[in-house]
Design an enzyme around this catalytic site. Structure first.
Site, PDB file in Angstrom:
ATOM      1  N   PHE A   1      47.477  39.801  26.552  1.00  0.00           N
ATOM      2  CA  PHE A   1      46.889  39.328  27.806  1.00  0.00           C
ATOM      3  C   PHE A   1      45.855  40.350  28.248  1.00  0.00           C
ATOM      4  O   PHE A   1      46.216  41.481  28.586  1.00  0.00           O
ATOM      5  CB  PHE A   1      48.023  39.214  28.824  1.00  0.00           C
ATOM      6  CG  PHE A   1      47.642  38.813  30.219  1.00  0.00           C
ATOM      7  CD1 PHE A   1      47.584  37.471  30.580  1.00  0.00           C
ATOM      8  CD2 PHE A   1      47.393  39.778  31.200  1.00  0.00           C
ATOM      9  CE1 PHE A   1      47.282  37.101  31.889  1.00  0.00           C
ATOM     10  CE2 PHE A   1      47.091  39.415  32.505  1.00  0.00           C
ATOM     11  CZ  PHE A   1      47.030  38.067  32.850  1.00  0.00           C
TER      12      PHE A   1
ATOM     13  N   LEU B   1      43.328  41.425  30.860  1.00  0.00           N
ATOM     14  CA  LEU B   1      42.724  41.298  32.187  1.00  0.00           C
ATOM     15  C   LEU B   1      42.040  42.619  32.566  1.00  0.00           C
ATOM     16  O   LEU B   1      40.876  42.648  32.929  1.00  0.00           O
ATOM     17  CB  LEU B   1      43.808  40.941  33.223  1.00  0.00           C
ATOM     18  CG  LEU B   1      43.337  40.785  34.676  1.00  0.00           C
ATOM     19  CD1 LEU B   1      42.413  39.585  34.825  1.00  0.00           C
ATOM     20  CD2 LEU B   1      44.533  40.635  35.621  1.00  0.00           C
ATOM     21  N   THR B   2      42.781  43.732  32.405  1.00  0.00           N
ATOM     22  CA  THR B   2      42.289  45.040  32.851  1.00  0.00           C
ATOM     23  C   THR B   2      41.101  45.500  31.999  1.00  0.00           C
ATOM     24  O   THR B   2      41.056  45.277  30.796  1.00  0.00           O
ATOM     25  CB  THR B   2      43.430  46.074  32.750  1.00  0.00           C
ATOM     26  OG1 THR B   2      44.547  45.582  33.484  1.00  0.00           O
ATOM     27  CG2 THR B   2      43.022  47.428  33.284  1.00  0.00           C
TER      28      THR B   2
ATOM     29  N   TRP C   1      43.911  48.959  27.878  1.00  0.00           N
ATOM     30  CA  TRP C   1      45.343  49.056  28.225  1.00  0.00           C
ATOM     31  C   TRP C   1      46.053  47.735  27.959  1.00  0.00           C
ATOM     32  O   TRP C   1      46.846  47.284  28.769  1.00  0.00           O
ATOM     33  CB  TRP C   1      45.553  49.466  29.694  1.00  0.00           C
ATOM     34  CG  TRP C   1      44.773  50.662  30.091  1.00  0.00           C
ATOM     35  CD1 TRP C   1      43.754  50.717  30.993  1.00  0.00           C
ATOM     36  CD2 TRP C   1      44.932  51.987  29.595  1.00  0.00           C
ATOM     37  NE1 TRP C   1      43.274  51.987  31.091  1.00  0.00           N
ATOM     38  CE2 TRP C   1      43.978  52.788  30.237  1.00  0.00           C
ATOM     39  CE3 TRP C   1      45.784  52.573  28.642  1.00  0.00           C
ATOM     40  CZ2 TRP C   1      43.844  54.149  29.976  1.00  0.00           C
ATOM     41  CZ3 TRP C   1      45.654  53.915  28.387  1.00  0.00           C
ATOM     42  CH2 TRP C   1      44.700  54.684  29.051  1.00  0.00           C
TER      43      TRP C   1
ATOM     44  N   THR D   1      48.651  45.578  26.166  1.00  0.00           N
ATOM     45  CA  THR D   1      49.894  45.637  25.396  1.00  0.00           C
ATOM     46  C   THR D   1      49.847  44.613  24.259  1.00  0.00           C
ATOM     47  O   THR D   1      49.422  43.473  24.484  1.00  0.00           O
ATOM     48  CB  THR D   1      51.090  45.349  26.331  1.00  0.00           C
ATOM     49  OG1 THR D   1      51.047  46.284  27.399  1.00  0.00           O
ATOM     50  CG2 THR D   1      52.421  45.459  25.595  1.00  0.00           C
TER      51      THR D   1
ATOM     52  N   LEU E   1      50.914  37.225  36.325  1.00  0.00           N
ATOM     53  CA  LEU E   1      51.409  38.564  36.656  1.00  0.00           C
ATOM     54  C   LEU E   1      52.666  38.477  37.514  1.00  0.00           C
ATOM     55  O   LEU E   1      53.590  39.267  37.354  1.00  0.00           O
ATOM     56  CB  LEU E   1      50.325  39.376  37.368  1.00  0.00           C
ATOM     57  CG  LEU E   1      49.134  39.779  36.480  1.00  0.00           C
ATOM     58  CD1 LEU E   1      48.074  40.477  37.310  1.00  0.00           C
ATOM     59  CD2 LEU E   1      49.574  40.694  35.343  1.00  0.00           C
TER      60      LEU E   1
ATOM     61  N   ARG F   1      55.992  40.378  36.662  1.00  0.00           N
ATOM     62  CA  ARG F   1      56.525  41.374  37.611  1.00  0.00           C
ATOM     63  C   ARG F   1      57.987  41.088  37.942  1.00  0.00           C
ATOM     64  O   ARG F   1      58.769  42.008  38.157  1.00  0.00           O
ATOM     65  CB  ARG F   1      55.708  41.330  38.911  1.00  0.00           C
ATOM     66  CG  ARG F   1      54.340  41.893  38.761  1.00  0.00           C
ATOM     67  CD  ARG F   1      53.433  41.463  39.894  1.00  0.00           C
ATOM     68  NE  ARG F   1      52.105  42.012  39.662  1.00  0.00           N
ATOM     69  CZ  ARG F   1      51.037  41.682  40.397  1.00  0.00           C
ATOM     70  NH1 ARG F   1      51.156  40.826  41.393  1.00  0.00           N
ATOM     71  NH2 ARG F   1      49.868  42.227  40.123  1.00  0.00           N
TER      72      ARG F   1
ATOM     73  N   GLU G   1      50.952  46.075  35.927  1.00  0.00           N
ATOM     74  CA  GLU G   1      51.371  44.857  36.641  1.00  0.00           C
ATOM     75  C   GLU G   1      51.298  45.029  38.147  1.00  0.00           C
ATOM     76  O   GLU G   1      52.192  44.610  38.876  1.00  0.00           O
ATOM     77  CB  GLU G   1      52.817  44.502  36.254  1.00  0.00           C
ATOM     78  CG  GLU G   1      52.986  44.176  34.804  1.00  0.00           C
ATOM     79  CD  GLU G   1      52.542  42.765  34.501  1.00  0.00           C
ATOM     80  OE1 GLU G   1      52.363  41.982  35.443  1.00  0.00           O
ATOM     81  OE2 GLU G   1      52.359  42.459  33.325  1.00  0.00           O
TER      82      GLU G   1
HETATM   83  C1  FAD Z   1      51.058  51.115  28.977  1.00  0.00           C
HETATM   84  C2  FAD Z   1      50.225  50.149  29.723  1.00  0.00           C
HETATM   85  C3  FAD Z   1      50.159  48.826  29.317  1.00  0.00           C
HETATM   86  C4  FAD Z   1      49.328  47.916  29.993  1.00  0.00           C
HETATM   87  N1  FAD Z   1      49.268  46.607  29.543  1.00  0.00           N
HETATM   88  C5  FAD Z   1      48.335  45.769  30.109  1.00  0.00           C
HETATM   89  C6  FAD Z   1      48.155  44.448  29.579  1.00  0.00           C
HETATM   90  O1  FAD Z   1      48.850  44.026  28.656  1.00  0.00           O
HETATM   91  N2  FAD Z   1      47.181  43.673  30.109  1.00  0.00           N
HETATM   92  C7  FAD Z   1      46.382  44.095  31.145  1.00  0.00           C
HETATM   93  O2  FAD Z   1      45.504  43.349  31.549  1.00  0.00           O
HETATM   94  N3  FAD Z   1      46.560  45.340  31.665  1.00  0.00           N
HETATM   95  C8  FAD Z   1      47.506  46.178  31.177  1.00  0.00           C
HETATM   96  N4  FAD Z   1      47.670  47.450  31.701  1.00  0.00           N
HETATM   97  C9  FAD Z   1      46.774  47.891  32.759  1.00  0.00           C
HETATM   98  C10 FAD Z   1      47.415  48.012  34.126  1.00  0.00           C
HETATM   99  O3  FAD Z   1      47.701  46.747  34.663  1.00  0.00           O
HETATM  100  C11 FAD Z   1      46.486  48.837  35.035  1.00  0.00           C
HETATM  101  O4  FAD Z   1      46.538  50.164  34.555  1.00  0.00           O
HETATM  102  C12 FAD Z   1      46.865  48.764  36.481  1.00  0.00           C
HETATM  103  O5  FAD Z   1      46.507  47.514  37.019  1.00  0.00           O
HETATM  104  C13 FAD Z   1      46.181  49.866  37.315  1.00  0.00           C
HETATM  105  O6  FAD Z   1      44.819  49.900  37.067  1.00  0.00           O
HETATM  106  P1  FAD Z   1      44.075  51.283  36.736  1.00  0.00           P
HETATM  107  O7  FAD Z   1      44.795  51.969  35.648  1.00  0.00           O
HETATM  108  O8  FAD Z   1      42.660  50.968  36.530  1.00  0.00           O
HETATM  109  O9  FAD Z   1      44.245  52.153  38.028  1.00  0.00           O
HETATM  110  P2  FAD Z   1      43.376  52.093  39.347  1.00  0.00           P
HETATM  111  O10 FAD Z   1      43.182  50.713  39.812  1.00  0.00           O
HETATM  112  O11 FAD Z   1      42.162  52.919  39.161  1.00  0.00           O
HETATM  113  O12 FAD Z   1      44.347  52.817  40.355  1.00  0.00           O
HETATM  114  C14 FAD Z   1      44.531  54.251  40.372  1.00  0.00           C
HETATM  115  C15 FAD Z   1      45.419  54.619  41.558  1.00  0.00           C
HETATM  116  O13 FAD Z   1      44.817  54.207  42.767  1.00  0.00           O
HETATM  117  C16 FAD Z   1      45.669  53.368  43.513  1.00  0.00           C
HETATM  118  N5  FAD Z   1      44.881  52.334  44.183  1.00  0.00           N
HETATM  119  C17 FAD Z   1      44.014  51.433  43.634  1.00  0.00           C
HETATM  120  N6  FAD Z   1      43.485  50.650  44.576  1.00  0.00           N
HETATM  121  C18 FAD Z   1      44.019  51.044  45.759  1.00  0.00           C
HETATM  122  C19 FAD Z   1      43.856  50.617  47.112  1.00  0.00           C
HETATM  123  N7  FAD Z   1      43.061  49.617  47.457  1.00  0.00           N
HETATM  124  N8  FAD Z   1      44.553  51.262  48.066  1.00  0.00           N
HETATM  125  C20 FAD Z   1      45.384  52.276  47.763  1.00  0.00           C
HETATM  126  N9  FAD Z   1      45.597  52.717  46.500  1.00  0.00           N
HETATM  127  C21 FAD Z   1      44.907  52.113  45.513  1.00  0.00           C
HETATM  128  C22 FAD Z   1      46.606  52.785  42.509  1.00  0.00           C
HETATM  129  O14 FAD Z   1      47.827  52.411  43.091  1.00  0.00           O
HETATM  130  C23 FAD Z   1      46.780  53.932  41.537  1.00  0.00           C
HETATM  131  O15 FAD Z   1      47.753  54.808  42.039  1.00  0.00           O
HETATM  132  C24 FAD Z   1      48.547  48.355  31.088  1.00  0.00           C
HETATM  133  C25 FAD Z   1      48.657  49.691  31.511  1.00  0.00           C
HETATM  134  C26 FAD Z   1      49.480  50.578  30.862  1.00  0.00           C
HETATM  135  C27 FAD Z   1      49.554  51.992  31.331  1.00  0.00           C
END
Ligand code: FAD
Lengths: 391, 250
Positions: free
Chosen positions: A134, A136-137, A167, A169, A245, A249, A370
């Site tokens: 999936f 999305l990110t 990222w 999976t 999602l 979740r 998620e």
């Molecule tokens: C091992 C792993 C597997 C994954 N698998 C998938 C997958 O299969 N498919 C997929 O699509 N994605 C996947 N992801 C991605 C995951 O969903 C994202 O990492 C997640 O949504 C957070 O996005 P980011 O890493 O860009 O962090 P950011 O969005 O940059 O956030 C960084 C920090 O800022 C905080 N933050 C962000 N916005 C705000 C706000 N408005 N107010 C306050 N705090 C805020 C967050 O809580 C976090 O602490 C995976 C991630 C990991 C680590």
């Protein structure tokens, strides 16, 4: 072999679950104890998801629950939750594989795909022969997926996709990726098959969390997919991916309870047998007892929270805010408990001989993906006040 | 072909066993019960025959208390088609009395093949298969480790002292199985949901006088704690001395 019985301090299992639900729990637990726990630390160190788990999960019936017309079992949401709880007691990477397959791949194909797309993918996925992911990110858009840069341009023979997902999976081992991209009208979902020219899915290494799970990039460079790669039921915008999602979740909130149970069991055994100061077990000290008491209390609370959300879901009454509450609370406490358990084990806690350190590292990912922890506060806050505070 | 497997509810082998107040039974409180592991192997074999095609059916028969419904339900979830529970009264049952009740029920069911574990891990008697076959006037093949069904011709490999014996047997027959025959499956989640719709028939187990009675049940004497005579090579003389002079083992 002595099987893990769990603390079940409030007799929740005996009084709040049906006989079938207990049987589901027992069957998955037995498989995890025999086939996962003995090898998972090694897989983790080798950065490897054992593909035989996929086949065995399929045999067990843990793939495609609810998709009865395609060969899946007729399992309630509570039963599904119990599956995730047991899988994650083994390892979050294993639970992640199942969550992605069930909630993020099969669910959207069933909910938003054509009959032809369903027939093509669902039976093979339920049998464990086909894998999906999936996407999305993106590298620059995580918590705010609406800002995504990936584009889908309508061309004569179909759609031309360009962009990068990160990222993801299962990406590298997938036969098909569900990719969300911006079209002229807005965000839509597409099925991109392995081997399509212009599509690649390199693996991301150097992780210290979820190592027994494959995490990848999806690279789309002038990737041409046919007209019928579009998931037609995905309405324009983020509604479809967010619905997926929400499904995932829900399972994660259950999985976190499995981590809590694993850590409680390990910490309890350790402090009861390890002796320090006047040859007394660690468990005889007040500070250690306070920690056990906190872990047990929070585990019971998490279990009850997610059970109630599950019962509501089976009645068709659960909403996304209920699920956000359970996901955030349970992941936060699972991470906290894993850290506490790690600490209670002293130096032993930093080795792979014990599990709490691995669970602790895993939970850092689970808390982040998620919908990161903070974002779930914002979702619930939005629901309570009616005032969105995301941006 | 109608295949029937016997199923006994026994304490989990990992359970901590305590003797009950009457000194003749175990106290079931807090003990996890399971399908006798050897019966589970028999059931697995029966299910494999059924799944290989040919329109075979698999029933399970259990002599026990109402609590055994749980183990029968598990057997149905694994894939058995129906269950029969012979409710056991309060009387004592040795192997002969059990075989009498099972035989009475089986003479009505008339299966083509009766499969069971070579012993139950609770009483460890291993007498029921023979006694049952004798009562039913059927051939009995015990300790089977390989099972080959070709049409109606059944070839069985059995463990004998230092060798393997290959026999053929005419059906109907009683076949008891040994470890190694077939690794029991994990109960599939789909199977659990389907088991809801299958029936468990309940009948009273026929009364029979036991020939053997339990007079007393006692836990084994507690083992004394071990003694460490020392560590490393320097400890060897002390160890040899302890083994030869004190323990008279060498
Ligand atoms: C091992 C792993 C597997 C994954 N698998 C998938 C997958 O299969 N498919 C997929 O699509 N994605 C996947 N992801 C991605 C995951 O969903 C994202 O990492 C997640 O949504 C957070 O996005 P980011 O890493 O860009 O962090 P950011 O969005 O940059 O956030 C960084 C920090 O800022 C905080 N933050 C962000 N916005 C705000 C706000 N408005 N107010 C306050 N705090 C805020 C967050 O809580 C976090 O602490 C995976 C991630 C990991 C680590």
């Amino acid at each position: 072999m002595a099987r893990f019985k769990g603390a079940d301090f409030l007799s929740i299992m005996e009084t709040q679950f049906t006989e079938e639900e207990r049987m589901v729990r027992d069957s998955v637990r037995e498989w995890v104890e025999d086939r996962v726990i003995p090898v998972v630390d090694r897989c983790y160190q080798e950065d490897r998801f054992p593909l035989e788990w996929k086949d065995e999960l399929a045999k067990l019936g843990a793939l495609g629950p609810g998709l009865v017309e395609y060969g899946g079992g007729d399992l309630s949401h509570v039963c599904r939750g119990l599956i995730y709880r047991e899988l994650e007691r083994g390892d979050s990477g294993l639970r992640s594989f199942a969550s992605v397959m069930n909630s993020l791949v099969m669910f959207p194909i069933r909910a938003y795909g054509t009959k032809a797309q369903q027939d093509r993918w669902l039976p093979g996925m339920i049998r464990g022969e086909k894998v999906g992911c999936f996407g999305l990110t993106e590298p620059d858009f995580g918590s705010n997926p609406g800002g995504m840069l990936t584009r889908a341009e309508k061309v004569k023979d179909g759609w031309l996709l360009n962009g990068t997902k990160r990222w993801i999976t299962n990406g590298t081992i997938s036969d098909v990726a569900i990719v969300f991209a911006k079209t002229a009208e807005g965000i839509r979902g597409f099925l991109v098959e392995k081997g399509t020219p212009g599509f690649s899915a390199p693996v991301i290494r150097q992780k210290w969390s979820l190592r027994a799970s494959i995490t990848s990039e999806l690279i789309l460079e002038d990737c041409l997919v046919p007209e019928d790669a579009l998931l037609p039921g995905t309405s324009i915008g983020l509604k479809a991916p967010l619905t997926c999602l929400s499904e995932a979740r829900y399972g994660i909130a259950w999985g976190a309870v499995g981590v809590m149970e694993a850590c409680y069991e390990e910490a309890f055994d350790y402090v009861m047998t390890r002796r320090q100061f006047e040859d007394k077990p660690l468990a005889s000290h007040q500070l250690v007892q306070q920690r056990l008491s906190t872990i047990l209390t929070e585990t019971v609370k998490a279990e009850l929270l997610v059970l109630q959300v599950g019962r509501l879901k089976d009645l068709g009454l659960a909403n996304h805010a209920h699920i956000s509450m359970a996901k955030r609370n349970n992941c936060e406490w699972a991470l906290d408990i894993a850290r506490t358990a790690r600490d209670m084990l002293g130096a032993s806690g930093i080795t792979y001989e014990y599990r709490c350190g691995r669970h602790m590292m895993n939970m850092e990912s689970v808390k982040t993906y998620e919908g990161a922890h903070d974002v779930h506060h914002l979702i619930l806050g939005d629901y309570i006040t009616g005032i969105p505070a995301y941006s | 072909m109608k295949i029937l497997t016997l199923l006994k509810r026994v304490p989990d082998t990992a359970a901590k066993i305590r003797v009950a107040g009457d000194g003749k039974r175990i106290d079931p409180a807090g003990v996890e019960f399971v399908i006798n592991p050897y019966d589970e192997i028999a059931l697995e074999q029966a299910l494999r025959v059924k799944e290989a095609g040919g329109g075979h059916s698999v029933a399970v028969l259990c002599l026990g208390t109402k609590d055994a419904t749980k183990e029968i339900r598990t057997a149905l979830a694994m894939g058995a088609d129906e269950g029969i529970l012979l409710i056991d009264g309060a009387g004592e049952r040795d192997a002969a009395a059990s075989a009498a009740a099972l035989a009475a029920a089986l003479s009505e069911v008339k299966p083509d093949l009766i499969l069971c574990g070579w012993k139950a891990v609770d009483t460890d008697d291993g007498a029921v298969p023979h006694l049952l076959a004798a009562r039913l006037g059927l051939p009995c093949v015990t300790l089977v480790t390989k099972f080959v069904l070709d049409g109606t011709a059944l070839t069985l490999h059995r463990e004998v002292e230092g060798a393997e014996e290959v026999v053929s047997v005419k059906l109907p027959a009683v076949v008891s199985v040994q470890k190694g025959l077939a690794e029991p499956r994990y109960t599939s989640l789909k199977g659990i949901m389907m088991a809801k719709k299958k029936t468990i028939a309940e009948k009273p187990g026929a009364a029979a006088e036991p020939k053997v009675r339990i007079l007393a049940l006692e836990p084994p004497p507690e083992r004394k704690a071990g003694r460490i005579v020392g560590t490393g090579p320097e400890a060897v003389p002390a160890l040899v001395k302890a083994l030869s002079e004190e323990q008279k083992l060498i």
